[in-house]
Design a protein around this motif. Structure first.
Motif, PDB file in Angstrom:
ATOM      1  N   LEU A 115      50.057  45.044  43.814  1.00  0.00           N
ATOM      2  CA  LEU A 115      49.145  46.171  43.577  1.00  0.00           C
ATOM      3  C   LEU A 115      49.118  47.134  44.751  1.00  0.00           C
ATOM      4  O   LEU A 115      49.085  48.348  44.561  1.00  0.00           O
ATOM      5  CB  LEU A 115      47.736  45.669  43.268  1.00  0.00           C
ATOM      6  CG  LEU A 115      47.536  44.966  41.929  1.00  0.00           C
ATOM      7  CD1 LEU A 115      46.078  44.583  41.745  1.00  0.00           C
ATOM      8  CD2 LEU A 115      48.031  45.808  40.770  1.00  0.00           C
ATOM      9  N   ARG A 118      52.468  49.081  44.658  1.00  0.00           N
ATOM     10  CA  ARG A 118      52.609  49.973  43.511  1.00  0.00           C
ATOM     11  C   ARG A 118      51.599  51.118  43.524  1.00  0.00           C
ATOM     12  O   ARG A 118      51.958  52.261  43.283  1.00  0.00           O
ATOM     13  CB  ARG A 118      52.433  49.173  42.199  1.00  0.00           C
ATOM     14  CG  ARG A 118      53.568  48.220  41.900  1.00  0.00           C
ATOM     15  CD  ARG A 118      54.787  48.910  41.348  1.00  0.00           C
ATOM     16  NE  ARG A 118      54.500  49.419  40.019  1.00  0.00           N
ATOM     17  CZ  ARG A 118      54.662  50.678  39.661  1.00  0.00           C
ATOM     18  NH1 ARG A 118      55.124  51.566  40.480  1.00  0.00           N
ATOM     19  NH2 ARG A 118      54.371  51.059  38.432  1.00  0.00           N
ATOM     20  N   GLU A 125      58.615  50.310  40.605  1.00  0.00           N
ATOM     21  CA  GLU A 125      58.797  48.878  40.364  1.00  0.00           C
ATOM     22  C   GLU A 125      60.037  48.363  41.099  1.00  0.00           C
ATOM     23  O   GLU A 125      60.022  47.272  41.674  1.00  0.00           O
ATOM     24  CB  GLU A 125      58.905  48.603  38.870  1.00  0.00           C
ATOM     25  CG  GLU A 125      57.597  48.834  38.147  1.00  0.00           C
ATOM     26  CD  GLU A 125      57.749  48.956  36.653  1.00  0.00           C
ATOM     27  OE1 GLU A 125      58.884  49.117  36.153  1.00  0.00           O
ATOM     28  OE2 GLU A 125      56.710  48.899  35.964  1.00  0.00           O
ATOM     29  N   THR A 143      52.036  42.766  38.071  1.00  0.00           N
ATOM     30  CA  THR A 143      51.145  43.925  37.942  1.00  0.00           C
ATOM     31  C   THR A 143      50.258  43.776  36.717  1.00  0.00           C
ATOM     32  O   THR A 143      49.036  43.962  36.783  1.00  0.00           O
ATOM     33  CB  THR A 143      51.959  45.233  37.855  1.00  0.00           C
ATOM     34  OG1 THR A 143      52.769  45.359  39.020  1.00  0.00           O
ATOM     35  CG2 THR A 143      51.049  46.443  37.732  1.00  0.00           C
TER      36      THR A 143
END
Length: 167
Positions: A115, A118, A125, A143
């Motif tokens: 997390l 991202r 990704e 995720t």
């Protein structure tokens, strides 16, 4: 070595925030940043020649954090005290940050790492998979699982972030 010092000045705050997201503890985050900077300094000539010291530092930081989690017999959320650095700050978002912090601490270390890479570091990704040394499919599943878990742990937090549909 001056270019390394300039890079450290420019990136220290961002590295510290990422480390805090990974560890959930100010002191552990400071240790992680120092360890990361020491490792980047050791390889600075090669890293700077390749042109992306930020990516190398993120990779080092996340690998060091994972190594720390593996060595621990207790999860970080279980050893952290009730010290909240956010309490010294004033504003309407303090309670929200505390709710988010507690929810993040209840995720697995890998889910927190995914997390933070991202959504905080804004990596794709594929980039996240490269940093963590796993497949993009693993990033996708981690995720998805982490966001599902956050929806259970802090539903009010996520509902504040989603806009109401227009009718």
């Amino acid at each position: 070595m001056q270019d390394f010092e300039e890079w450290v000045q420019a990136r220290s705050r961002s590295l510290a925030r990422s480390a805090y997201l990974l560890t959930g503890d100010v002191h552990l985050a400071e240790d992680l940043v120092q360890d990361t900077l020491a490792r980047v300094a050791d390889h600075w000539s090669r890293v700077s020649r390749r042109g992306d010291p930020d990516a190398y530092a993120r990779r080092v930081m996340h690998h060091r954090a994972i190594d720390t989690w593996r060595r621990r017999s207790v999860r970080p959320a279980e050893v952290m005290g009730d010290s909240h650095p956010e309490l010294g700050q004033h504003g309407p978002d303090v309670e929200r940050r505390l709710v988010l912090r507690q929810a993040l601490l209840r995720l697995t270390p890998k889910q927190r790492a995914v997390l933070s890479l991202r959504f905080y570091d804004d990596l794709t990704e594929v980039q996240t998979a490269g940093v963590l040394g796993c497949s993009p499919n693993t990033v996708k599943s981690q995720t998805r699982q982490a966001l599902e878990r956050l929806r259970v742990l802090a539903p009010d937090l996520l509902s504040d972030l989603v806009e109401e549909p227009i009718r």
